[in-house]
Design a protein around this motif. Structure first.
Motif, PDB file in Angstrom:
ATOM      1  N   ALA A 219       5.395  33.287 -20.705  1.00  0.00           N
ATOM      2  CA  ALA A 219       5.904  33.298 -22.078  1.00  0.00           C
ATOM      3  C   ALA A 219       7.378  32.934 -22.138  1.00  0.00           C
ATOM      4  CB  ALA A 219       5.682  34.667 -22.700  1.00  0.00           C
ATOM      5  N   ASP A 220       7.958  32.586 -20.978  1.00  0.00           N
ATOM      6  CA  ASP A 220       9.372  32.189 -20.905  1.00  0.00           C
ATOM      7  C   ASP A 220      10.291  33.324 -21.359  1.00  0.00           C
ATOM      8  OD1 ASP A 220      11.331  30.374 -20.162  1.00  0.00           O
ATOM      9  OD2 ASP A 220      11.470  29.461 -22.147  1.00  0.00           O
ATOM     10  N   ASP A 221       9.951  34.539 -20.959  1.00  0.00           N
ATOM     11  CA  ASP A 221      10.757  35.719 -21.301  1.00  0.00           C
ATOM     12  C   ASP A 221      12.106  35.653 -20.582  1.00  0.00           C
ATOM     13  OD1 ASP A 221      11.809  38.454 -21.350  1.00  0.00           O
ATOM     14  OD2 ASP A 221       9.815  39.018 -22.083  1.00  0.00           O
ATOM     15  N   SER A 222      13.168  35.919 -21.296  1.00  0.00           N
ATOM     16  CA  SER A 222      14.522  35.832 -20.725  1.00  0.00           C
ATOM     17  C   SER A 222      14.783  36.888 -19.654  1.00  0.00           C
ATOM     18  CB  SER A 222      15.564  35.964 -21.840  1.00  0.00           C
ATOM     19  OG  SER A 222      15.423  37.219 -22.506  1.00  0.00           O
ATOM     20  N   ARG A 223      13.942  37.927 -19.608  1.00  0.00           N
ATOM     21  CA  ARG A 223      14.131  38.969 -18.609  1.00  0.00           C
ATOM     22  C   ARG A 223      13.656  38.538 -17.215  1.00  0.00           C
ATOM     23  NH1 ARG A 223      11.079  43.684 -21.802  1.00  0.00           N
ATOM     24  NH2 ARG A 223       9.817  41.862 -22.327  1.00  0.00           N
ATOM     25  N   ILE A 224      12.960  37.434 -17.145  1.00  0.00           N
ATOM     26  CA  ILE A 224      12.426  36.948 -15.874  1.00  0.00           C
ATOM     27  C   ILE A 224      13.308  35.824 -15.346  1.00  0.00           C
ATOM     28  CG2 ILE A 224      10.386  36.035 -14.699  1.00  0.00           C
ATOM     29  CD1 ILE A 224      10.046  38.856 -15.893  1.00  0.00           C
ATOM     30  N   SER A 225      13.604  35.852 -14.054  1.00  0.00           N
ATOM     31  CA  SER A 225      14.484  34.841 -13.464  1.00  0.00           C
ATOM     32  C   SER A 225      13.817  33.474 -13.488  1.00  0.00           C
ATOM     33  CB  SER A 225      14.834  35.214 -12.021  1.00  0.00           C
ATOM     34  OG  SER A 225      13.681  35.095 -11.197  1.00  0.00           O
ATOM     35  N   GLU A 226      14.642  32.434 -13.450  1.00  0.00           N
ATOM     36  CA  GLU A 226      14.123  31.063 -13.458  1.00  0.00           C
ATOM     37  C   GLU A 226      13.314  30.791 -12.202  1.00  0.00           C
ATOM     38  OE1 GLU A 226      14.132  28.908 -15.907  1.00  0.00           O
ATOM     39  OE2 GLU A 226      15.133  30.424 -17.135  1.00  0.00           O
ATOM     40  N   GLU A 227      13.721  31.376 -11.087  1.00  0.00           N
ATOM     41  CA  GLU A 227      12.976  31.181  -9.837  1.00  0.00           C
ATOM     42  C   GLU A 227      11.563  31.737  -9.952  1.00  0.00           C
ATOM     43  OE1 GLU A 227      13.074  32.524  -5.116  1.00  0.00           O
ATOM     44  OE2 GLU A 227      14.674  33.154  -6.476  1.00  0.00           O
ATOM     45  N   THR A 228      11.448  32.950 -10.522  1.00  0.00           N
ATOM     46  CA  THR A 228      10.125  33.564 -10.681  1.00  0.00           C
ATOM     47  C   THR A 228       9.275  32.761 -11.673  1.00  0.00           C
ATOM     48  OG1 THR A 228      11.014  35.751 -10.191  1.00  0.00           O
ATOM     49  CG2 THR A 228       8.895  35.656 -11.320  1.00  0.00           C
ATOM     50  N   LYS A 229       9.877  32.315 -12.752  1.00  0.00           N
ATOM     51  CA  LYS A 229       9.145  31.488 -13.724  1.00  0.00           C
ATOM     52  C   LYS A 229       8.586  30.233 -13.055  1.00  0.00           C
ATOM     53  CE  LYS A 229      11.867  32.867 -17.793  1.00  0.00           C
ATOM     54  NZ  LYS A 229      12.840  32.410 -18.811  1.00  0.00           N
ATOM     55  N   PHE A 230       9.413  29.611 -12.212  1.00  0.00           N
ATOM     56  CA  PHE A 230       8.980  28.396 -11.533  1.00  0.00           C
ATOM     57  C   PHE A 230       7.799  28.677 -10.619  1.00  0.00           C
ATOM     58  CE2 PHE A 230       9.082  25.626  -7.795  1.00  0.00           C
ATOM     59  CZ  PHE A 230       8.972  24.385  -8.392  1.00  0.00           C
ATOM     60  N   ARG A 231       7.888  29.786  -9.826  1.00  0.00           N
ATOM     61  CA  ARG A 231       6.803  30.142  -8.906  1.00  0.00           C
ATOM     62  C   ARG A 231       5.516  30.429  -9.661  1.00  0.00           C
ATOM     63  NH1 ARG A 231       8.193  35.149  -6.317  1.00  0.00           N
ATOM     64  NH2 ARG A 231       6.306  34.817  -5.049  1.00  0.00           N
ATOM     65  N   VAL A 232       5.635  31.161 -10.777  1.00  0.00           N
ATOM     66  CA  VAL A 232       4.453  31.503 -11.566  1.00  0.00           C
ATOM     67  C   VAL A 232       3.816  30.258 -12.170  1.00  0.00           C
ATOM     68  CG1 VAL A 232       3.675  32.666 -13.662  1.00  0.00           C
ATOM     69  CG2 VAL A 232       5.175  33.867 -12.065  1.00  0.00           C
ATOM     70  N   ARG A 233       4.619  29.394 -12.748  1.00  0.00           N
ATOM     71  CA  ARG A 233       4.078  28.178 -13.364  1.00  0.00           C
ATOM     72  C   ARG A 233       3.449  27.259 -12.332  1.00  0.00           C
ATOM     73  NH1 ARG A 233       9.517  27.531 -17.023  1.00  0.00           N
ATOM     74  NH2 ARG A 233       8.914  29.004 -18.674  1.00  0.00           N
ATOM     75  N   GLN A 234       4.075  27.157 -11.180  1.00  0.00           N
ATOM     76  CA  GLN A 234       3.525  26.316 -10.114  1.00  0.00           C
ATOM     77  C   GLN A 234       2.176  26.863  -9.642  1.00  0.00           C
ATOM     78  OE1 GLN A 234       5.615  26.214  -6.268  1.00  0.00           O
ATOM     79  NE2 GLN A 234       5.428  23.970  -6.321  1.00  0.00           N
ATOM     80  N   ALA A 235       2.094  28.175  -9.455  1.00  0.00           N
ATOM     81  CA  ALA A 235       0.832  28.785  -9.030  1.00  0.00           C
ATOM     82  C   ALA A 235      -0.234  28.623 -10.106  1.00  0.00           C
ATOM     83  CB  ALA A 235       1.058  30.265  -8.714  1.00  0.00           C
ATOM     84  N   ALA A 236       0.155  28.793 -11.369  1.00  0.00           N
ATOM     85  CA  ALA A 236      -0.799  28.641 -12.474  1.00  0.00           C
ATOM     86  C   ALA A 236      -1.382  27.232 -12.513  1.00  0.00           C
ATOM     87  CB  ALA A 236      -0.115  28.973 -13.792  1.00  0.00           C
ATOM     88  N   ALA A 237      -0.508  26.240 -12.302  1.00  0.00           N
ATOM     89  CA  ALA A 237      -0.979  24.845 -12.318  1.00  0.00           C
ATOM     90  C   ALA A 237      -1.909  24.574 -11.145  1.00  0.00           C
ATOM     91  CB  ALA A 237       0.218  23.905 -12.292  1.00  0.00           C
TER      92      ALA A 237
ATOM     93  N   THR B  14       4.706  40.799 -15.133  1.00  0.00           N
ATOM     94  CA  THR B  14       5.727  39.801 -14.776  1.00  0.00           C
ATOM     95  C   THR B  14       5.174  38.390 -14.945  1.00  0.00           C
ATOM     96  OG1 THR B  14       6.795  41.306 -13.218  1.00  0.00           O
ATOM     97  CG2 THR B  14       7.229  38.955 -12.927  1.00  0.00           C
ATOM     98  N   VAL B  15       3.911  38.204 -14.552  1.00  0.00           N
ATOM     99  CA  VAL B  15       3.284  36.885 -14.729  1.00  0.00           C
ATOM    100  C   VAL B  15       3.217  36.534 -16.210  1.00  0.00           C
ATOM    101  CG1 VAL B  15       1.138  35.580 -14.485  1.00  0.00           C
ATOM    102  CG2 VAL B  15       1.932  37.028 -12.612  1.00  0.00           C
ATOM    103  N   GLY B  16       2.795  37.496 -17.029  1.00  0.00           N
ATOM    104  CA  GLY B  16       2.699  37.238 -18.459  1.00  0.00           C
ATOM    105  C   GLY B  16       4.037  36.879 -19.078  1.00  0.00           C
ATOM    106  N   ARG B  17       5.080  37.605 -18.692  1.00  0.00           N
ATOM    107  CA  ARG B  17       6.402  37.326 -19.236  1.00  0.00           C
ATOM    108  C   ARG B  17       6.936  35.985 -18.758  1.00  0.00           C
ATOM    109  NH1 ARG B  17       8.364  43.483 -18.006  1.00  0.00           N
ATOM    110  NH2 ARG B  17       7.565  44.424 -19.955  1.00  0.00           N
ATOM    111  N   ALA B  18       6.639  35.657 -17.503  1.00  0.00           N
ATOM    112  CA  ALA B  18       7.092  34.369 -16.972  1.00  0.00           C
ATOM    113  C   ALA B  18       6.432  33.206 -17.716  1.00  0.00           C
ATOM    114  CB  ALA B  18       6.790  34.285 -15.476  1.00  0.00           C
TER     115      ALA B  18
END
Length: 339
Positions: free
Chosen positions: A23-41, A17-21
């Motif tokens: 990679a901006d995978d459309s299967r991942i929700s925008e909320e999850t993408k935001f959380r993953v990117r914030q944690a990565a930063a 899920t982290v990898g897909r987030a």
């Protein structure tokens, strides 16, 4: 080093899920993408590009292979190319060969091993056969110099016309003893500049002994200094010089200043390239201006198009940019001051 597993453990989600987030995978929700990117930063995560490339992702690195970064022409080209590449999401990597074909080969092997997206190269006089093979597998183009073994994509300057105009300027002022200080004819740029010098003398109706060519390493300030010192000691010293590289020009100007030669009263000079200081050196240096921004932009646009469209075959492409003659106060009729 922070990995996707570290991010997954922190957020309590799967590594996939982290990898897909990321990679901006459309299967991942925008909320999850935001959380993953914030944690990565926050954690200082940096993507492993080598691993991504093994999974089929393309590199965003373009290499510029040049002879000498001390030459302001190449550093200016690198600066302009970097800006153009950055605007397209690519990063410029610099390799310096010192005009050594074996160093050139080592760099090309390393660049190929790291699967750079493309290569812009100012080739040595005689590229190694293995260099030729390596470049065939990578989108590339030649800059300034052109070697037939490396393909038919080339961006250069009309060296013949640039030196013809520079020399014709001196002929028109009445000079009949003109020396050309330039690079070796083994380099295509050196051969074309020498040809332009000789063309102007012939067109001006001057005898064969009116022109004198002193050829040597184009990147050598020492060659410029030593050559002008020897020319000035000659009983039939030239009344004008035309120069065939930026580094040679710098060496000649240093020697003339050190010897206190009066320019243009005792010697007229036409330089090569238009460094910021050339406009205020002595009376202002008459020189050949180079189309740096035009060449860099053209190279970047061609390579970006090549990388995005990925044609099956690269057709021949040649772009020749004209130089310009920038007339200042360093040229005048023999023994006189410019009116």
């Amino acid at each position: 080093m922070i990995t996707t597993r570290d991010i997954a453990e922190r957020l309590g989600i799967s590594v996939s899920t982290v990898g897909r987030a990321l990679a901006d995978d459309s299967r991942i929700s925008e909320e999850t993408k935001f959380r993953v990117r914030q944690a990565a930063a926050e954690m200082g995560y940096v993507a492993n590009r080598a691993a991504r490339m093994m999974r089929g992702a393309s590199s965003n690195v373009v290499a510029l292979v040049i002879p000498d970064i001390r030459n302001s022409f190449y550093s200016a080209i690198a600066h302009e190319l970097s800006k153009n590449m950055e605007a397209q999401g690519y990063q410029l990597m610099l390799s310096e060969t010192d005009d050594d074909r074996m160093v050139e080969l080592r760099h090309l092997r390393e660049l190929s091993a790291n699967r750079v997206a493309g290569i812009i190269i100012v080739p040595t006089a005689r590229p190694h056969s293995d260099s030729v093979k390596l470049l065939r597998a990578v989108p590339h183009l030649q800059l300034l110099r052109r070697h037939p073994s490396l393909g038919s994509q080339w961006f250069g300057v009309d060296d013949h016309e640039a030196l013809r105009r520079a020399t014709a300027h001196l002929v028109a002022q009445g000079h009949t003893r003109i020396a050309y200080v330039g690079g070796p004819v083994e380099l295509p740029t050196g051969a074309e500049r020498l040809r332009g010098f000789r063309s102007a003398l012939q067109e001006g109706g001057l005898p064969d002994d009116a022109g004198r060519a002193e050829l040597g390493p184009p990147a050598s300030l020492a060659h410029g200094r030593e050559t002008v010192r020897r020319l000035l000691e000659d009983p039939r010293a030239p009344t004008a010089l035309v120069l065939g590289s930026i580094q040679l020009t710098l060496g000649v100007l240093e020697e003339l200043s050190q010897q206190g030669v009066k320019v243009p009263e005792e010697l007229s000079v036409v330089g090569f390239g238009d460094e910021p200081g050339f406009s205020w050196w002595g009376p202002g240096l008459t020189t050949v201006g180079l189309p740096i921004e035009e060449m860099a932009t053209g190279c970047a646009l061609w390579l970006m198009r090549r990388l995005t469209t990925k044609p099956s075959n690269d057709g021949p492409y040649t772009s020749v940019s004209p130089g310009s003659l920038v007339v200042r106060g360093s040229t005048a009729p023999p023994g006189g001051r410019q009116a």
